[in-house]
Each structure stands twice: as structure tokens, then as C-alpha cells.
Design an enzyme around this catalytic site. Structure first.
Site, short mmCIF file in Angstrom:
data_model
loop_
_atom_site.label_atom_id
_atom_site.label_comp_id
_atom_site.label_asym_id
_atom_site.label_seq_id
_atom_site.Cartn_x
_atom_site.Cartn_y
_atom_site.Cartn_z
N HIS A 8 0.09 -35.19 -39.40
CA HIS A 8 0.03 -34.91 -40.51
C HIS A 8 0.52 -33.60 -41.29
O HIS A 8 0.19 -32.34 -41.01
CB HIS A 8 -1.24 -35.65 -41.78
CG HIS A 8 -1.89 -36.26 -41.40
ND1 HIS A 8 -2.57 -36.74 -39.83
CD2 HIS A 8 -2.10 -38.16 -41.66
CE1 HIS A 8 -3.42 -38.12 -40.06
NE2 HIS A 8 -2.93 -38.63 -40.47
N MET A 36 -4.37 -27.06 -36.16
CA MET A 36 -2.92 -27.51 -35.31
C MET A 36 -2.59 -26.48 -35.95
O MET A 36 -1.73 -25.92 -34.66
CB MET A 36 -2.80 -28.67 -34.98
CG MET A 36 -3.42 -29.38 -34.69
SD MET A 36 -4.15 -29.05 -31.98
CE MET A 36 -2.26 -28.96 -31.54
N ASP A 70 9.56 -13.69 -25.38
CA ASP A 70 11.14 -13.88 -25.56
C ASP A 70 11.73 -12.15 -25.80
O ASP A 70 12.95 -12.04 -24.91
CB ASP A 70 11.55 -14.72 -26.85
CG ASP A 70 12.63 -14.90 -26.42
OD1 ASP A 70 13.83 -15.54 -25.11
OD2 ASP A 70 13.27 -14.46 -27.57
#
Length: 307
Positions: free
Chosen positions: A63, A97, A112
Site C-alpha cells: 500500500h 517492507m 554497484d
């Protein structure tokens, strides 16, 4: 996507971590802020914050939430860096989350920016996990530690006459049952002031929590509030303020409720709207407060079962 429209908002916090394993010389590059692509820690911090704010776009069934705080911190060791994230919101669902996504994206950004400086097998991102969460049902309980007696009184001329079934009162009974209230007395009355007053005063001798359903509106036969409000010895105005505020965000008619709450002797009396939607929304808004009252306020001894 899960429907969270009937969940009350609360302050929520989640903390997560991820660990990036890297050679010692890469860890030193992080300390110095001197990789080929620039300061990796600062760049990864921004990446993690952006990831927290856009988690609902990255994970399909999450959400969207207002993010009030998103932080990314680091704990640098000789051969690995621990990425620590904290996310805060006020909303109907948690930010676990968001915290995990922030940790993951910050870790991937470090990966990276370090990969030009070592071999691929020397970098490993792992242990992305939730460390802590606060808020919602895990923090604000919706079930009692021990049973508490309750009574539900439905006020309706039409229901009492058998011209329509009761759905609102039964939904309140169901919610109370799920929360651990027991035993629960259930009774239907017509909108008659004397009958209501006499029954409530009788029930206060045996029941810790008395919920009325119906009679809180502005009609001539809506007598519940007028009958019970003079009997309240200690009002809990915040309960109905919370219920009306919660309902107002779902229907403008919630503003018409005159519901009140408070104690008669040592019994808590709460007056709920007579519609199923109004009763359900009110219970969703105040249930955690009810549980807290009977779990924590132990100075309310009562023969109904919450000594």
C-alpha cells in the site's frame, strides 16, 4: 491487494538491516568516500531513502503510505558493512517492507559502486531482515488478556417488532467475542427510555462493559443518549471523538452521531450507532482503547469478571 480501509491509523516504526560483505580495501574506500563513482555511503543513503518512499511502486501489493521518516545508517567492519534502516509513518498498515526495501536498495547501490574495485565473487549482499517493528496490532492489542463480561443492547422499534433483522448488534457481539469478551449478554429493546434505563442499571450490577446499539441519531425516537448521558458518572469523551473521526473519513453522516461513553458505577457504557456500518466503524476505532481499559486499568474491580 488487502483492504485496510477499516483499520485504524497508528504510529508505526520498522527497522531493518542488510549486510554487504566486501574486501578490506573496499571497506576502506567506503570510509574514505572515494570510489570510482564517488562517495558510496552518501549515494546509497539517498538510494535507500528513495526506495522507502517508492516501495509501493516496486512491490506490487504494498500500500502507498506517507513516509514521515526514512533513515539509512552504517556500521563499518573490517570485511563487511551493516546497513541499518529506520522508517516511520502514521497509517493503517506497517512499514516493514519499506524498511527492508530501503536496506536492500542501499546495499545494492554499495554493491554497484564497489564492483569496479574487486572481483564479483568478493561481494555478497545477505541477511536482509527485519529487526524491529512497532505499531498496529502487534503493539496496540485488540484482544483481552483475560475474559471480561459484556452486554449488547439493541435499541430499535422495528427490530423489536420483528419487522427487520438485527445486523448491527450482532456485528458488535462478533467483534467483542473475537476480542475475548465473555460472557456476552445480548438483548433487543424498543426505543423506550424507561425500559432502557432500568435494564442498563440492572446490567451494571453484573457486566463490566455495556454497549448500546441504536438511538444515537437526531430522530424523535432516538432516546439512547438522552436517557443514558445523565447517568454517566465519569465520561470518556475521547472514545466517541475517535469513533466519529474514524467514521467521518468514511461517510459524512458520522457527524450526526450523538454517541457518548463513560462509567456508571464501575461499568463502562458506550453508545454506538444503529446501522451496521456505523457500529462496525465505531468498534474498529475504539476496540484497542476498550482492551486497554480492561487490561491496564486494574482499579476497576467488578463482579462481571475483570478483577
Amino acid at each position: 491487494m488487502k483492504n485496510v480501509g477499516m483499520k485504524p491509523e497508528s504510529y508505526r516504526v520498522a527497522e531493518a538491516q542488510a549486510i554487504l560483505h566486501a574486501p578490506a580495501h573496499c571497506i576502506q574506500l567506503l570510509r574514505d568516500g572515494n570510489t570510482e563513482k564517488g562517495d558510496a555511503l552518501k549515494t546509497a543513503r539517498i538510494a535507500g531513502i528513495l526506495a522507502a518512499k517508492r516501495t509501493d511502486e516496486l512491490i506490487p501489493l504494498c500500500h502507498p503510505l506517507p513516509i514521515y521518516r526514512a533513515d539509512v545508517d552504517y556500521d563499518l567492519h573490517d570485511d563487511h558493512v551493516v546497513i541499518l534502516t529506520t522508517v516511520e509513518t502514521i497509517g493503517p498498515t506497517g512499514v516493514e517492507m519499506e524498511a527492508l526495501t530501503a536496506a536492500s536498495l542501499a546495499g545494492l547501490t554499495l554493491y554497484d559502486m564497489l564492483k569496479p574495485h574487486c572481483e564479483p565473487e568478493e561481494l555478497c549482499l545477505d541477511q536482509c531482515k527485519l529487526l524491529k517493528k512497532k505499531g498496529g496490532k502487534s503493539h496496540f492489542k485488540r484482544t483481552l488478556r483475560q475474559p471480561v463480561s459484556a452486554a449488547v443492547i439493541v435499541l430499535s422499534d422495528t427490530v423489536a417488532a420483528g419487522r427487520k433483522p438485527d445486523t448491527a448488534g450482532k456485528s458488535v457481539v462478533e467483534t467483542l467475542t473475537e476480542a475475548g469478551f465473555d460472557p456476552i449478554h445480548y438483548q433487543i429493546l424498543p426505543d423506550e427510555a424507561d425500559q432502557l434505563k432500568n435494564l442498563v442499571l440492572e446490567l451494571t450490577k453484573s457486566y463490566a462493559c455495556i454497549m448500546t446499539v441504536g438511538g444515537t441519531g437526531i430522530g424523535k425516537r432516538d432516546i439512547t443518549v438522552d436517557t443514558l448521558e445523565p447517568l454517566l458518572e465519569r465520561k470518556l469523551e475521547g472514545l466517541m471523538e475517535a469513533a466519529r473521526s474514524f467514521g467521518q473519513r468514511r461517510t459524512p453522516y458520522a457527524a450526526m452521531s450523538r454517541g457518548v461513553a463513560g462509567f456508571i458505577d464501575r461499568s463502562l457504557v458506550v453508545t454506538l450507532p444503529g446501522s451496521r456500518g456505523g457500529a462496525s466503524e465505531s468498534m474498529a476505532a475504539i476496540l484497542t482503547a476498550l482492551v486497554h481499559i480492561f487490561d491496564v486499568c486494574r482499579d476497576l474491580p467488578h463482579p462481571g469478571g475483570y478483577e
